[in-house]
Design a protein around this motif. Structure first.
Motif, PDB file in Angstrom:
ATOM      1  N   SER A 173      60.091 -25.657  18.242  1.00  0.00           N
ATOM      2  CA  SER A 173      60.937 -24.750  17.469  1.00  0.00           C
ATOM      3  C   SER A 173      60.269 -24.295  16.179  1.00  0.00           C
ATOM      4  O   SER A 173      60.511 -23.193  15.709  1.00  0.00           O
ATOM      5  N   GLY A 174      59.458 -25.143  15.571  1.00  0.00           N
ATOM      6  CA  GLY A 174      58.811 -24.787  14.319  1.00  0.00           C
ATOM      7  C   GLY A 174      59.586 -25.197  13.083  1.00  0.00           C
ATOM      8  O   GLY A 174      59.224 -24.829  11.968  1.00  0.00           O
ATOM      9  N   LEU A 175      60.648 -25.977  13.255  1.00  0.00           N
ATOM     10  CA  LEU A 175      61.434 -26.416  12.107  1.00  0.00           C
ATOM     11  C   LEU A 175      60.617 -27.301  11.173  1.00  0.00           C
ATOM     12  O   LEU A 175      60.661 -27.126   9.951  1.00  0.00           O
ATOM     13  N   GLU A 176      59.888 -28.222  11.737  1.00  0.00           N
ATOM     14  CA  GLU A 176      59.071 -29.125  10.916  1.00  0.00           C
ATOM     15  C   GLU A 176      58.011 -28.351  10.147  1.00  0.00           C
ATOM     16  O   GLU A 176      57.795 -28.592   8.953  1.00  0.00           O
ATOM     17  N   SER A 177      57.346 -27.408  10.813  1.00  0.00           N
ATOM     18  CA  SER A 177      56.311 -26.636  10.123  1.00  0.00           C
ATOM     19  C   SER A 177      56.932 -25.728   9.058  1.00  0.00           C
ATOM     20  O   SER A 177      56.327 -25.511   8.001  1.00  0.00           O
ATOM     21  N   GLY A 178      58.137 -25.229   9.297  1.00  0.00           N
ATOM     22  CA  GLY A 178      58.830 -24.427   8.292  1.00  0.00           C
ATOM     23  C   GLY A 178      59.170 -25.237   7.059  1.00  0.00           C
ATOM     24  O   GLY A 178      59.010 -24.762   5.930  1.00  0.00           O
ATOM     25  N   LEU A 179      59.630 -26.464   7.265  1.00  0.00           N
ATOM     26  CA  LEU A 179      59.919 -27.332   6.122  1.00  0.00           C
ATOM     27  C   LEU A 179      58.643 -27.702   5.377  1.00  0.00           C
ATOM     28  O   LEU A 179      58.633 -27.791   4.143  1.00  0.00           O
ATOM     29  N   ALA A 180      57.549 -27.902   6.110  1.00  0.00           N
ATOM     30  CA  ALA A 180      56.272 -28.203   5.461  1.00  0.00           C
ATOM     31  C   ALA A 180      55.770 -26.996   4.664  1.00  0.00           C
ATOM     32  O   ALA A 180      55.258 -27.153   3.549  1.00  0.00           O
ATOM     33  N   GLN A 181      55.946 -25.811   5.218  1.00  0.00           N
ATOM     34  CA  GLN A 181      55.545 -24.596   4.511  1.00  0.00           C
ATOM     35  C   GLN A 181      56.366 -24.408   3.242  1.00  0.00           C
ATOM     36  O   GLN A 181      55.845 -24.029   2.204  1.00  0.00           O
ATOM     37  N   ARG A 182      57.641 -24.714   3.327  1.00  0.00           N
ATOM     38  CA  ARG A 182      58.511 -24.632   2.152  1.00  0.00           C
ATOM     39  C   ARG A 182      58.031 -25.601   1.072  1.00  0.00           C
ATOM     40  O   ARG A 182      58.002 -25.273  -0.107  1.00  0.00           O
ATOM     41  N   GLN A 183      57.636 -26.800   1.477  1.00  0.00           N
ATOM     42  CA  GLN A 183      57.142 -27.788   0.529  1.00  0.00           C
ATOM     43  C   GLN A 183      55.846 -27.323  -0.122  1.00  0.00           C
ATOM     44  O   GLN A 183      55.617 -27.582  -1.298  1.00  0.00           O
ATOM     45  N   GLN A 184      55.012 -26.618   0.626  1.00  0.00           N
ATOM     46  CA  GLN A 184      53.775 -26.085   0.059  1.00  0.00           C
ATOM     47  C   GLN A 184      54.069 -25.044  -1.022  1.00  0.00           C
ATOM     48  O   GLN A 184      53.406 -25.011  -2.057  1.00  0.00           O
ATOM     49  N   VAL A 185      55.061 -24.195  -0.777  1.00  0.00           N
ATOM     50  CA  VAL A 185      55.441 -23.188  -1.772  1.00  0.00           C
ATOM     51  C   VAL A 185      55.915 -23.884  -3.047  1.00  0.00           C
ATOM     52  O   VAL A 185      55.533 -23.510  -4.154  1.00  0.00           O
ATOM     53  N   LEU A 186      56.734 -24.918  -2.875  1.00  0.00           N
ATOM     54  CA  LEU A 186      57.234 -25.653  -4.058  1.00  0.00           C
ATOM     55  C   LEU A 186      56.114 -26.424  -4.745  1.00  0.00           C
ATOM     56  O   LEU A 186      56.109 -26.549  -5.973  1.00  0.00           O
ATOM     57  N   SER A 187      55.157 -26.946  -3.984  1.00  0.00           N
ATOM     58  CA  SER A 187      54.034 -27.671  -4.578  1.00  0.00           C
ATOM     59  C   SER A 187      53.149 -26.729  -5.391  1.00  0.00           C
ATOM     60  O   SER A 187      52.642 -27.108  -6.438  1.00  0.00           O
ATOM     61  N   ALA A 188      52.984 -25.507  -4.909  1.00  0.00           N
ATOM     62  CA  ALA A 188      52.194 -24.526  -5.645  1.00  0.00           C
ATOM     63  C   ALA A 188      52.863 -24.191  -6.974  1.00  0.00           C
ATOM     64  O   ALA A 188      52.196 -23.955  -7.985  1.00  0.00           O
ATOM     65  N   LEU A 189      54.185 -24.191  -6.984  1.00  0.00           N
ATOM     66  CA  LEU A 189      54.929 -23.924  -8.224  1.00  0.00           C
ATOM     67  C   LEU A 189      54.734 -25.053  -9.217  1.00  0.00           C
ATOM     68  O   LEU A 189      54.570 -24.825 -10.409  1.00  0.00           O
ATOM     69  N   ALA A 190      54.748 -26.296  -8.709  1.00  0.00           N
ATOM     70  CA  ALA A 190      54.614 -27.448  -9.602  1.00  0.00           C
ATOM     71  C   ALA A 190      53.197 -27.581 -10.145  1.00  0.00           C
ATOM     72  O   ALA A 190      52.996 -28.111 -11.219  1.00  0.00           O
ATOM     73  N   GLY A 191      52.208 -27.102  -9.372  1.00  0.00           N
ATOM     74  CA  GLY A 191      50.820 -27.293  -9.758  1.00  0.00           C
ATOM     75  C   GLY A 191      50.308 -26.337 -10.780  1.00  0.00           C
ATOM     76  O   GLY A 191      50.833 -25.615 -11.473  1.00  0.00           O
TER      77      GLY A 191
END
Length: 191
Positions: A173-191
């Motif tokens: 389904s891609g749900l896990e990869s979507g959640l991981a991609q979301r975390q990457q976007v948030l990590s880029a904001l924090a960095g």
């Protein structure tokens, strides 16, 4: 990439009224009509819908499991408190329970996933709107993944087959990869 319908905000063309309301809201430290707040609300709405789709799939599996248990696992009686159950049937029932727990854990992750905090420091030093637009885009992909997963799960009428297919359905389904991609976007904001 998912496209979302844009709804025009009538306050944008209000002239002097807009200025008054803008000053009023900014004086309180919050403006209901800021694009960032709309994007934050859209993010919450989209994740709620994804959570609802996952909950529907979990409820469907639970209904199938109850029917399956009535058919394959005899209920205990006073005469036979420990019903004679086939080891394969017990294993299938346990697999159905694990599949429901897997969906429930994913549903919880979707509901509790982080969003950028709304504070003045972040607004001054980071472009919050771009981050929120990226999150809404990622969430659009999550909706498609959840819809695909939910559609496949709701079509299945055999609880044992659905429980066996659950890990593969979630992976495809891609749900896990979507959640991981979301975390990457948030990590880029924090960095």
């Amino acid at each position: 990439m998912t496209e979302f319908k844009t709804v025009a905000n009538p306050i944008d063309s209000a002239g002097a009224t807009k200025q008054f309301l803008s000053n009023l809201f900014y004086g309180w430290g919050y403006n209901f009509y800021r694009k960032e707040n709309q994007l934050r609300a859209d993010d919450l709405l989209v994740r709620a819908k994804v959570s609802e789709m996952l909950a529907a799939a979990r409820a469907h599996l639970a209904d199938l499991e109850r029917a399956w248990r009535r058919e394959h696992l005899p209920e205990p009686t006073r005469e036979h408190p420990y019903a004679d159950a086939d080891a394969a049937a017990v294993a299938s029932a346990q697999q159905m329970q694990r599949a429901q727990q897997l969906i429930e854990a994913l549903e919880l992750r979707v509901r509790t996933v982080g969003v950028p905090e709304m504070d003045r420091i972040n607004q001054r030093h980071r472009n919050e709107r771009d981050t929120l637009e990226q999150l809404v885009s990622v969430d659009g992909e999550l909706v498609l993944a959840a819809k695909t997963f939910s559609d496949h799960a709701l079509v299945q009428r055999d609880a044992a087959v659905l429980a066996m297919q659950m890990p593969d359905l979630l992976a495809q389904s891609g749900l896990e990869s979507g959640l991981a991609q979301r975390q990457q976007v948030l990590s880029a904001l924090a960095g």
